[in-house]
Design a protein around this motif. Sequence first.
Motif, PDB file in Angstrom:
ATOM      1  N   VAL A  72       0.841  -1.203   0.000  1.00  0.00           N
ATOM      2  CA  VAL A  72       0.000   0.000   0.000  1.00  0.00           C
ATOM      3  C   VAL A  72       0.871   1.245   0.000  1.00  0.00           C
ATOM      4  O   VAL A  72       0.652   2.177  -0.780  1.00  0.00           O
ATOM      5  CB  VAL A  72      -0.970   0.002   1.206  1.00  0.00           C
ATOM      6  N   LEU A  73       1.875   1.272   0.874  1.00  0.00           N
ATOM      7  CA  LEU A  73       2.772   2.431   0.942  1.00  0.00           C
ATOM      8  C   LEU A  73       3.550   2.603  -0.359  1.00  0.00           C
ATOM      9  O   LEU A  73       3.701   3.718  -0.858  1.00  0.00           O
ATOM     10  CB  LEU A  73       3.738   2.293   2.122  1.00  0.00           C
ATOM     11  N   HIS A  74       4.046   1.518  -0.911  1.00  0.00           N
ATOM     12  CA  HIS A  74       4.788   1.594  -2.172  1.00  0.00           C
ATOM     13  C   HIS A  74       3.891   2.117  -3.294  1.00  0.00           C
ATOM     14  O   HIS A  74       4.290   2.999  -4.062  1.00  0.00           O
ATOM     15  CB  HIS A  74       5.345   0.216  -2.541  1.00  0.00           C
ATOM     16  N   LEU A  75       2.692   1.593  -3.378  1.00  0.00           N
ATOM     17  CA  LEU A  75       1.747   2.035  -4.411  1.00  0.00           C
ATOM     18  C   LEU A  75       1.424   3.520  -4.264  1.00  0.00           C
ATOM     19  O   LEU A  75       1.447   4.270  -5.238  1.00  0.00           O
ATOM     20  CB  LEU A  75       0.459   1.204  -4.317  1.00  0.00           C
ATOM     21  N   ALA A  76       1.163   3.957  -3.035  1.00  0.00           N
ATOM     22  CA  ALA A  76       0.795   5.356  -2.792  1.00  0.00           C
ATOM     23  C   ALA A  76       1.951   6.317  -3.094  1.00  0.00           C
ATOM     24  O   ALA A  76       1.732   7.405  -3.619  1.00  0.00           O
ATOM     25  CB  ALA A  76       0.330   5.532  -1.354  1.00  0.00           C
ATOM     26  N   CYS A  77       3.159   5.903  -2.765  1.00  0.00           N
ATOM     27  CA  CYS A  77       4.313   6.801  -2.934  1.00  0.00           C
ATOM     28  C   CYS A  77       4.917   6.766  -4.334  1.00  0.00           C
ATOM     29  O   CYS A  77       5.471   7.761  -4.788  1.00  0.00           O
ATOM     30  CB  CYS A  77       5.391   6.461  -1.906  1.00  0.00           C
ATOM     31  N   GLU A  78       4.816   5.650  -5.015  1.00  0.00           N
ATOM     32  CA  GLU A  78       5.503   5.495  -6.289  1.00  0.00           C
ATOM     33  C   GLU A  78       4.607   5.663  -7.521  1.00  0.00           C
ATOM     34  O   GLU A  78       5.107   5.718  -8.629  1.00  0.00           O
ATOM     35  CB  GLU A  78       6.182   4.114  -6.350  1.00  0.00           C
ATOM     36  N   THR A  79       3.311   5.728  -7.350  1.00  0.00           N
ATOM     37  CA  THR A  79       2.400   5.812  -8.485  1.00  0.00           C
ATOM     38  C   THR A  79       2.004   7.259  -8.744  1.00  0.00           C
ATOM     39  O   THR A  79       1.627   7.975  -7.825  1.00  0.00           O
ATOM     40  CB  THR A  79       1.129   4.978  -8.211  1.00  0.00           C
ATOM     41  N   ASP A  80       2.080   7.667  -9.986  1.00  0.00           N
ATOM     42  CA  ASP A  80       1.598   8.992 -10.390  1.00  0.00           C
ATOM     43  C   ASP A  80       0.144   8.825 -10.824  1.00  0.00           C
ATOM     44  O   ASP A  80      -0.146   8.503 -11.971  1.00  0.00           O
ATOM     45  CB  ASP A  80       2.452   9.555 -11.522  1.00  0.00           C
ATOM     46  N   PHE A  81      -0.761   9.022  -9.888  1.00  0.00           N
ATOM     47  CA  PHE A  81      -2.180   8.781 -10.143  1.00  0.00           C
ATOM     48  C   PHE A  81      -2.764   9.743 -11.169  1.00  0.00           C
ATOM     49  O   PHE A  81      -3.738   9.415 -11.838  1.00  0.00           O
ATOM     50  CB  PHE A  81      -2.972   8.832  -8.829  1.00  0.00           C
ATOM     51  N   SER A  82      -2.159  10.909 -11.321  1.00  0.00           N
ATOM     52  CA  SER A  82      -2.679  11.872 -12.305  1.00  0.00           C
ATOM     53  C   SER A  82      -2.523  11.341 -13.733  1.00  0.00           C
ATOM     54  O   SER A  82      -3.292  11.703 -14.610  1.00  0.00           O
ATOM     55  CB  SER A  82      -1.974  13.220 -12.166  1.00  0.00           C
TER      56      SER A  82
END
Length: 134
Positions: A72-82
Amino acid sequence: MSNPVTAGTARRESQDMHLVFGSGGTKAILAGAGAVLAIHTTGLKSWRSIGGASGGSIIAALFARDVSVKQVLHLACETDFSKLVTARTGLVGRLWAFLRKYRYEKVRPVKGVFSHESLRQLVDRYVPAWPERL
């Protein structure tokens, strides 16, 4: 008078708690990831239901599916959701939608200005089936 430490312990063991992650797009995803870490650290595990609005719903789905805190932390920090939300219209269409956003609260357009298909694929990768508590 009850002891606040003991009262907290009794509350923790209860399965009557509900968890809701708030809205706010990318900020909600980052805040939700932090909340997941804090919840994991405190040892809270039993939730009657888990929910979320907008960006918080992504974290809620991951949490309800028992995706690891590290993921979860990796996904939240490493993904550019925009980059996962793509425009269906040009710049003028997006500007027009922004100017009319309060009208859309009363009358929703059939299709939105943005497509969420890439974001859906990302969430489906981690949450292939609807979690029971979500």
